[in-house]
Design an enzyme around this catalytic site. Structure first.
Site, PDB file in Angstrom:
ATOM      1  CG  HIS A 269      33.025  51.432  25.047  1.00 61.57           C
ATOM      2  ND1 HIS A 269      32.218  50.338  24.822  1.00 61.57           N
ATOM      3  CD2 HIS A 269      32.191  52.495  25.172  1.00 61.57           C
ATOM      4  CE1 HIS A 269      30.950  50.728  24.793  1.00 61.57           C
ATOM      5  NE2 HIS A 269      30.896  52.027  25.016  1.00 61.57           N
ATOM      6  CG  ASP A 332      30.938  55.026  22.835  1.00 56.61           C
ATOM      7  OD1 ASP A 332      32.181  55.110  22.759  1.00 56.61           O
ATOM      8  OD2 ASP A 332      30.320  53.946  22.759  1.00 56.61           O
ATOM      9  CD  GLU A 333      27.222  53.000  25.186  1.00 59.76           C
ATOM     10  OE1 GLU A 333      26.036  52.664  25.109  1.00 59.76           O
ATOM     11  OE2 GLU A 333      28.158  52.284  24.787  1.00 59.76           O
ATOM     12  CB  SER A 334      32.936  57.686  29.462  1.00 60.66           C
ATOM     13  OG  SER A 334      33.548  57.447  28.229  1.00 60.66           O
TER      14      SER A 334
END
Ligand code: TNX
Length: 522
Positions: A269, A332-334
């Site tokens: 992100h 998150d969401e790496s």
């Protein structure tokens, strides 16, 4: 002459009669408070606020005058009254409204309060200033809904008499606003703070960076905002807070006893940062600014020293602007960071945050790393594996399950805004759960509280914010504040329905769910 005198006498008697009329009796037990208080005893009469009511603040209660002034300012627009706030010894003995800090209320904790409403006196006592502030939010809901208007309204301004003793079940009750996907300026954030304060929330998490925009000035890395903050989802002009503006937000929140949690999301992100500085990229090339809504495609170069120098600078500058104990590092969401690199990265960033004297919060994905037990994991995914992994490391959890507590998830399939990757969340579903029974293996001792995040991929205006946040947010506030012993949607929905006029006087563009029996009330 004597005729005139007589007329004058009649006038004076009439005035006396008028000003002495007893206010209409009211039943405190029938008031529609959200969150529901712990204890309430009705006395069956009422107190009337008039232009002569004085707000007395106990002279020994340091800082309470500021809360008296907040109350006077709140009451002014709708009543037209300019109430005097006076410091007094033994304020509790005075007729009118009195505010006092008291050691005897220590058992009510950091935010509890006791409110005694009699026919002539309204006494608010708490152990802390925050407690007084929360008590004022109750007092506010006991006045007619039109008190919320910013235009002059007709009286009378009566409150049911009785006693309320109240304290929160959880010490962490918050909302998140994503100012990265679409930017919201200082006044919008202050408006949001006022909305959550009305329901006794005490946390505002600001999602300050993401692929689409970097929103907080970092003096050591100016391109982050000049370039990385220059756009948003859909290609609009974006924006950012200068450090002075950000401090203004922090102070405004602090005056409402709300802690701001700044989040800089990493290592994923991060496209806005990667577009601003070539050296943060593995290939030393800047990326293009991004205005779409995909997730999981960006990563900081986790093996470069400059990356950690960058993070240290960012954390240092943000720490200097942050009176609260927490820095949120996202995590998150790496999806394009190799697993081992991710673990090493989280461990290093945890050290950086701790070295600056702050506690690290991350989305529960961070449980892949070796967490210190003062770090906090925010549970969001539909599966609880990461959150359970965090609890196994003795880490406390914030409950933000997407399928129940995400404010950007649509109410139903015809909802004009929001996303539905986590299903739909109608108002009953948003309310009908408890923090402590949500995940098997995560008990009350593991949970610090609740946070309801509003992601803003589809949210562009204050009206959009309102529509997704209301009427779900009062329910989340109650989930965090009230005990769950006698919790019932059927009982709650009636109280919620009676917030209609209040929402309307507050200018809130709320979603008129068919599940709620909306009702106009005084
Ligand atoms: C997942 S929740 C995300 C966000 C999105 C959100 C949309 C989380 C930690 N990551 O990047 O905005 O879903 O609902």
């Amino acid at each position: 002459m004597s005729k005139l005198f007589k007329l004058g006498q009649i006038f004076i008697i009439a005035m006396l009669l008028f000003s002495c009329k007893t206010p209409t009796p009211k039943d405190l037990a029938k008031e529609n408070l959200i969150p529901k208080p712990s204890k309430l005893i009705a006395k069956g009469s009422s107190f009337e606020l008039t232009k002569n009511t004085v707000i007395y603040v106990e002279a020994k209660s340091e800082g309470a005058e500021q809360i008296g002034t907040y109350l006077a300012n709140f009451l002014k627009p709708a009543t037209g009254f300019i109430l005097q706030v006076k410091s007094a010894d033994n304020a509790m003995d005075k007729k009118g409204i009195s505010l006092s800090l008291s050691d005897s209320k220590k058992t009510l904790g950091d935010e509890g309060y006791e409110l005694n409403i009699g026919e002539k006196k309204v006494q608010l006592q708490a152990y802390t200033l925050a407690g007084l502030f929360r008590g004022i939010q109750t007092l506010r809901q006991l006045l007619p809904a039109r008190i919320e208007s910013n235009k002059l309204q007709e009286g009378p301004w009566e409150m049911a008499s009785g006693t309320i003793e109240d304290a929160p079940n959880f010490g962490f009750r918050g909302a998140m606003l994503d100012v990265s996907r679409h930017f919201f300026g200082v006044d919008d954030v202050k408006r949001f703070i006022d909305l959550i304060a009305a329901y006794k929330m005490n946390i505002l998490h600001l999602h300050l960076s993401d692929d689409q925009g970097w929103r907080i000035e970092i003096k050591a890395w100016p391109n982050l905002t000049t370039h990385g903050g220059s756009t948003q989802v859909g290609g609009g002009e974006g924006g950012f807070y200068t450090q002075e503006q950000y401090t203004d937000i922090v102070n405004y929140a602090q005056e409402r006893f709300i802690t701001i949690i700044p989040e800089i999301d990493m290592p994923g992100h991060t496209n806005a940062a990667l577009a601003s500085y070539a050296e943060l990229n593995a290939n030393n090339k800047t990326t293009e600014l991004y205005t779409g809504t995909e997730v999981g495609f960006s990563t900081l170069a986790t093996d470069k020293d400059i990356t950690y120098k960058f993070i240290d600078d960012v954390v240092r500058e943000i720490t200097a602007l942050t009176p609260g104990p927490y820095i949120h590092i996202g995590g998150d969401e790496s999806h394009v960071t190799a697993k081992d690199d991710y673990i090493e990265f989280i461990n290093k960033v945890q050290d950086i945050v701790n070295a600056h004297g702050k506690q690290m919060i991350g989305w529960a994905d961070i449980a892949a790393g070796s967490l210190k037990d003062n770090s906090i994991a925010q549970f969001w995914q539909t599966k609880p594996d990461n959150a359970l992994k965090a609890v196994k490391q003795n880490v406390k959890v914030i409950m933000s399950p997407a399928a129940k507590a995400y404010l950007d998830i649509q109410y139903d399939s015809i909802c004009p805004l929001g996303l539905h990757w986590a299903g739909y969340i109608e108002v009953d579903k948003a309310y009908n759960w408890t923090l402590e029974s949500n995940v098997e293996g995560i008990s009350k001792e593991d949970i610090i509280g609740i946070e309801a995040p509003l992601w803003t991929e589809t949210i562009k205006t204050n009206d959009d914010i309102d529509y997704m946040v209301f009427p779900r947010l009062p329910g989340y506030a109650e989930l965090g504040w009230s005990s769950n012993d006698d919790k019932s949607w059927d009982e709650y929905k009636v109280r919620l329905g009676k917030q209609k006029s209040r929402f309307e006087f507050m200018g809130i563009n709320y979603y008129k769910s068919e599940l709620v029996p909306w009702e106009d009330v005084e």
